[in-house]
Design a protein around this motif. Structure first.
Motif, PDB file in Angstrom:
ATOM      1  N   ALA A   1      -2.599   0.100  -3.483  1.00  0.00           N
ATOM      2  CA  ALA A   1      -2.253   1.351  -4.172  1.00  0.00           C
ATOM      3  C   ALA A   1      -0.770   1.363  -4.519  1.00  0.00           C
ATOM      4  N   GLU A   2       0.087   0.862  -3.605  1.00  0.00           N
ATOM      5  CA  GLU A   2       1.531   0.836  -3.865  1.00  0.00           C
ATOM      6  C   GLU A   2       1.862  -0.095  -5.034  1.00  0.00           C
ATOM      7  N   ARG A   3       1.230  -1.265  -5.016  1.00  0.00           N
ATOM      8  CA  ARG A   3       1.464  -2.218  -6.112  1.00  0.00           C
ATOM      9  C   ARG A   3       1.016  -1.622  -7.446  1.00  0.00           C
TER      10      ARG A   3
ATOM     11  N   LYS B   1      -0.520   7.356   4.262  1.00  0.00           N
ATOM     12  CA  LYS B   1      -0.026   6.038   3.873  1.00  0.00           C
ATOM     13  C   LYS B   1      -1.007   5.450   2.886  1.00  0.00           C
ATOM     14  N   PHE B   2      -0.480   4.943   1.787  1.00  0.00           N
ATOM     15  CA  PHE B   2      -1.377   4.323   0.827  1.00  0.00           C
ATOM     16  C   PHE B   2      -1.507   2.845   1.153  1.00  0.00           C
ATOM     17  N   SER B   3      -2.585   2.262   0.648  1.00  0.00           N
ATOM     18  CA  SER B   3      -2.778   0.829   0.877  1.00  0.00           C
ATOM     19  C   SER B   3      -1.745   0.051   0.067  1.00  0.00           C
TER      20      SER B   3
ATOM     21  N   THR C   1       6.552   4.853   4.728  1.00  0.00           N
ATOM     22  CA  THR C   1       5.352   4.919   3.900  1.00  0.00           C
ATOM     23  C   THR C   1       5.369   3.865   2.800  1.00  0.00           C
ATOM     24  N   HIS C   2       6.531   3.244   2.584  1.00  0.00           N
ATOM     25  CA  HIS C   2       6.646   2.239   1.518  1.00  0.00           C
ATOM     26  C   HIS C   2       7.329   0.981   2.032  1.00  0.00           C
ATOM     27  N   PRO C   3       6.648   0.205   2.863  1.00  0.00           N
ATOM     28  CA  PRO C   3       7.260  -1.019   3.392  1.00  0.00           C
ATOM     29  C   PRO C   3       7.295  -2.137   2.342  1.00  0.00           C
TER      30      PRO C   3
ATOM     31  N   ALA D   1       8.793   7.733 -11.328  1.00  0.00           N
ATOM     32  CA  ALA D   1       7.700   7.095 -12.069  1.00  0.00           C
ATOM     33  C   ALA D   1       6.643   6.565 -11.096  1.00  0.00           C
ATOM     34  N   HIS D   2       7.108   6.021  -9.978  1.00  0.00           N
ATOM     35  CA  HIS D   2       6.194   5.519  -8.946  1.00  0.00           C
ATOM     36  C   HIS D   2       5.381   6.670  -8.338  1.00  0.00           C
ATOM     37  N   GLU D   3       6.053   7.747  -7.942  1.00  0.00           N
ATOM     38  CA  GLU D   3       5.363   8.873  -7.309  1.00  0.00           C
ATOM     39  C   GLU D   3       4.369   9.530  -8.264  1.00  0.00           C
ATOM     40  N   VAL D   4       4.778   9.653  -9.536  1.00  0.00           N
ATOM     41  CA  VAL D   4       3.886  10.243 -10.539  1.00  0.00           C
ATOM     42  C   VAL D   4       2.593   9.431 -10.645  1.00  0.00           C
ATOM     43  N   GLN D   5       2.722   8.103 -10.519  1.00  0.00           N
ATOM     44  CA  GLN D   5       1.518   7.272 -10.620  1.00  0.00           C
ATOM     45  C   GLN D   5       0.584   7.468  -9.428  1.00  0.00           C
ATOM     46  N   HIS D   6       1.115   7.834  -8.266  1.00  0.00           N
ATOM     47  CA  HIS D   6       0.228   8.166  -7.137  1.00  0.00           C
ATOM     48  C   HIS D   6      -0.654   9.350  -7.507  1.00  0.00           C
ATOM     49  N   VAL D   7      -0.100  10.285  -8.285  1.00  0.00           N
ATOM     50  CA  VAL D   7      -0.892  11.436  -8.739  1.00  0.00           C
ATOM     51  C   VAL D   7      -1.883  10.995  -9.811  1.00  0.00           C
TER      52      VAL D   7
HETATM   53 ZN   LIG Z   1       4.194   4.933  -3.062  1.00  0.00          ZN
END
Ligand SMILES: [Zn+2]
Length: 364
Positions: A286-288, A281-283, A329-331, A233-239
């Motif tokens: 973006a991760e939140r 790497k996303f900001s 990539t996801h700290p 679900a998280h990865e899909v939202q990056h798209v």
């Molecule tokens: Zn991510």
């Protein structure tokens, strides 16, 4: 009209005089303009005025007679002023005309310089704008890219890394992954492809246009399918939120603006950024954002959202282990776990059927 006599020093050029001219005194007495040496009177009609000198602040009076053309130049500033004040009426109007056209010419020249300056400064201004407004500009440009171009970009980079991924798309686990993915992306504007890569690292990533790759190592680290659903679900939202596109556009910086302006953004990005997608790497924002939207997606899809913070707990516990590539990539796993639990705590109670796949993890 001034009746007071004015005299100024001037330089006379003309027939019979040295090429460098000769210093004379010009006397203006009412209508009459006289040069003292050699004694000469300027004609009352036919005297032409012209601006002369390096900065065009000098004044020239020229006239013709039987001997040829004569020119009288006054270059000194205060002398020009005195001369101007004392000029007879016939020359006064010629002088005002001269001043008007000089002013017009000057403002034209100033405008020319301003345009040239702006032209030269444009890249600097653009660069400054891009630095200050990098996020909104990159976001805006990314939104202008058609999904079809985005899909081509993702496929181009996927083709480059495909051989290294050791895909296992013909397995039962891969079928389960596709089924789960389809459930999480129902109604999306993207056409997704979920791939299983036979790799030990705890990793998953999404590429522009909807290609999502999950490592077998990640599935092995999960304790139930809801945790995998949380990652997906998280990865899909990056798209969905076009994070990759925005990052690439930001990395390309000004050249992205140029490619966008020339209508070549899609292919230009594929050429210069395809290999960077894996290390992208996303900001933290973006991760939140992907976390929050991912959580909503899980709830909407009728999947227990607790799997998402649970998997961040697993990631945080494995933070010391080498294979947790997702961590690079996801700290801030613990921090994000806490944020998700807080969000979940604020939501009204909801029930979800457990996901059907058993035993877990599946055979990989
Ligand atoms: Zn991510």
């Amino acid at each position: 009209m001034s009746l007071r006599m004015t005299s100024v020093t001037a330089r006379l050029y003309g027939p019979g005089l040295p090429p460098a001219g000769q210093d004379v005194t010009l006397r203006i007495d009412g209508h009459a303009l006289r040069i003292d040496a050699p004694q000469r009177v300027l004609p009352e009609q036919g005297v032409r005025l012209r601006r002369v000198g390096f900065d065009l602040k000098g004044l020239e009076l020229a006239w013709d007679d039987a001997a040829g053309t004569h020119a009288l130049q006054v270059l000194d500033g205060s002398a020009v002023e005195n001369l101007t004040r004392a000029l007879p009426a016939t020359l006064q109007s010629a002088h005002s005309e001269l001043t008007r056209s000089a002013r017009k010419e000057n403002s034209g020249r100033r405008l020319g310089w301003a345009v040239l300056g702006l032209f030269l400064a444009a890249p600097v201004i653009l660069l400054a704008l891009f630095l200050v407004f990098a996020d909104p500009i990159a976001g805006w440009i990314a939104e202008q890219i058609p999904i079809e171009q985005e899909r081509q970009l993702g496929e181009a980079s996927f083709a480059q890394m495909k051989d290294d991924l050791k895909l296992r798309d013909d397995t039962e686990a891969a079928r389960m992954l596709r089924e789960l993915g389809a459930r999480l992306t129902r109604g999306s504007r993207y056409t997704y492809a979920f791939h299983l890569a036979d790799k030990p690292e705890i990793n998953a990533f999404a590429m522009p246009g909807g290609i999502v790759v999950v490592h077998t190592g990640l599935i092995r680290a999960t304790t139930r399918p809801e945790e995998l659903a949380g990652v997906l679900a998280h990865e899909v939202q990056h798209v969905e939120l076009r994070h990759s596109l925005k990052s690439i556009v930001k990395q390309l910086g000004l050249s992205a603006l140029w490619m966008f302006a020339t209508g070549d953004l899609g292919s230009g990005m594929a050429g210069s950024a395809a290999t960077d997608l894996l290390t992208l790497k996303f900001s933290r924002d973006a991760e939140r954002e992907a976390d929050a939207h991912g959580l909503d997606t899980l709830i909407r899809s009728g999947i227990d959202p607790q799997g998402m913070p649970d998997f961040f707990r697993i990631l945080a516990e494995k933070a010391g282990d080498a294979p947790a590539a997702l961590l690079s990539t996801h700290p801030q796993s613990a921090e994000r776990e806490a944020a998700l639990r807080e969000k979940l705590g604020a939501l009204p109670a909801h029930s979800a059927q457990p996901l059907p796949w058993k035993p877990w993890p599946p055979v990989l």
